[in-house]
Design a protein around this motif. Structure first.
Motif: not given
Length: 445
Positions: A52-59
């Motif tokens: 979830r954190l990596l998804g938020a980082q990419r966004f």
């Protein structure tokens, strides 16, 4: 100090042992399963948090780090990041962290370093669904552990009960062997399909019984052979004594020779009774009338009282032998008056002497035991043994007791021998049972 002995059955010992082992195994497995499930769920929560954190980082990086704030609950440079997690991020590493809380629900952290030196982090509590799953798992483990304990107890009672029954049967059979039923076999009494240590014990007891029977039979044969071989010289001695000239020495020789002949005949009779080959020749007769007539011939000074007449099926010759031995024992070791009472099928012979010795009351008649020191000690001690053996052939029971307790004044006590004739004719001696239409009440005595 006397040790306290707690008596409990094999059934409950096995049940408790199985239940205890089952409880230990259930608790150990429950702890292992609980810890493994918790570790697995926490590791899964770490991975999910990091994804979830990596998804938020990419966004966040795709939309421009300077124009928009982080999405999906992520925070930028959160000051509450745990120190250990902050140290890992400073090393330019992605990391996760699980922190325990007072309520028992852990906090799951994830943090990643950004290109501009900032730290993007995500912090959530352990998923409610995962916590619910853990609670359900713990509940299931508790129920399973309790079920294992109860099933173990039931299994222990079942297994222990079967073993306990086999042991009790073996003990009962061994007790019958000790009572003189040498034809009883412990292994047959135990029975069962499963073979275990109980069968080994039964075989050992049966082997011991067979060895004792062989030894007793060998001793009986030796005794009978010796007595039989003595018959001829004793008869010759009596014949020779009759040829001696009259006088006191001749009377002493004749008396001792006759005593030896009586002893030889008694020993032979005991040997025949021990061989269990004797058979009763039954006749129907009125017990009171028969006893009165025979006692009058044996000893006219004895008082006979018939309380209640009864017809019995018995062997008159053997019954007379029993009466003669009981009266002879009373004359030798007791004191007058001697009384005989007939009540139904029960015959009592009482004297007014010092009573039977404690050894006889405790162990029964014994060969060549003439009584205790307070008795006269005449005879060779086979009279009561023969009387008891003849009673067994008749299917009767011969008991002994004293009229007064030990220590009572002389003349107030006495020895009482009670002969209990059976209601029906004995069938274990080779005779046929005699059934009577009207049953008579056997008096208590």
């Amino acid at each position: 100090m006397k040790r306290l002995a707690l008596r409990t059955g094999v059934r409950w010992k096995i049940s408790i042992a199985i239940a205890a082992v089952g409880a230990l195994i259930a608790v150990a497995l429950s702890l292992v399963v609980h810890n493994a499930a918790r570790v697995s769920m926490i590791e899964n929560a770490r991975e999910v948090q990091l994804e979830r954190l990596l998804g938020a980082q990419r966004f966040y990086e795709a939309t421009g780090m300077q124009k928009n704030a982080p999405k999906f609950g992520a925070k930028l440079n959160d000051p509450t990041i745990p120190p250990s997690l902050r140290d890992e991020v400073r090393k330019n590493r992605r990391a996760t962290h699980v922190a325990q809380t007072p309520d028992g629900v852990p906090d799951v952290w994830a943090a990643v370093p950004l290109a501009n030196g900032d730290v993007l982090s995500l912090h959530t509590r352990f998923a409610d669904r995962s916590a619910t799953i853990m609670k359900d798992l713990d509940r299931a483990l508790i129920i399973g552990s309790v079920s294992v304990v109860f099933v173990g107890c039931a299994l222990g009672v079942l297994i222990g009960g079967q073993l306990s029954r086999r042991l009790r049967k073996a003990a009962a059979a061994a007790g019958r062997v000790a009572e003189g039923h040498t034809d009883v076999r412990v292994r047959e009494a135990v029975g069962g399909v499963v073979r275990d240590e109980t069968d080994e014990l039964a075989r050992a007891v049966d082997a011991l019984t067979d060895a004792l029977n062989e030894r007793i039979e060998a001793e009986r044969r030796v005794t009978a052979d010796i007595a039989h071989e003595l018959r001829t010289p004793v008869t010759g001695l009596l014949t020779a004594a009759e040829l001696l000239p009259p006088g006191r020495p001749t009377e002493l020789v004749r008396d001792r020779a006759q005593a030896m002949r009586t002893l030889v005949e008694d020993v032979l009779e005991v040997a025949r009774l021990d061989s269990a080959s004797e058979r009763a020749e039954l006749q129907e007769l009125p017990l009171g009338e028969f006893v009165s007539r025979r006692v009058g011939l044996l000893d006219p000074d004895v008082t006979v009282r018939v309380v209640h007449e009864s017809w019995v099926s018995t062997d008159p010759r053997r019954l007379e032998r029993i009466l003669g031995n009981l009266l002879g024992n009373a004359a030798k070791h007791g004191s007058t008056p001697v009384e005989v009472t007939v009540e139904g099928r029960v015959v009592r012979v009482r004297d007014h002497g010092p009573g039977f010795p404690e050894e006889l009351l405790r162990d029964g008649p014994s060969r060549f035991r003439t009584g205790s020191m307070d008795r006269a000690g005449h005879g060779h001690g086979l009279g009561l043994t023969i009387a008891a053996g003849q009673a067994r052939v008749l299917g009767a029971r011969l008991t002994f007791r004293n009229a007064a307790p030990s220590g009572a004044a002389e003349g107030t006590g006495g020895a009482i021998a009670v002969l209990w004739l059976p209601e029906h004719a004995p069938t274990t001696t080779g005779s046929f049972p005699v059934l009577r239409v009207a049953e008579e009440r056997q008096p208590q005595g």
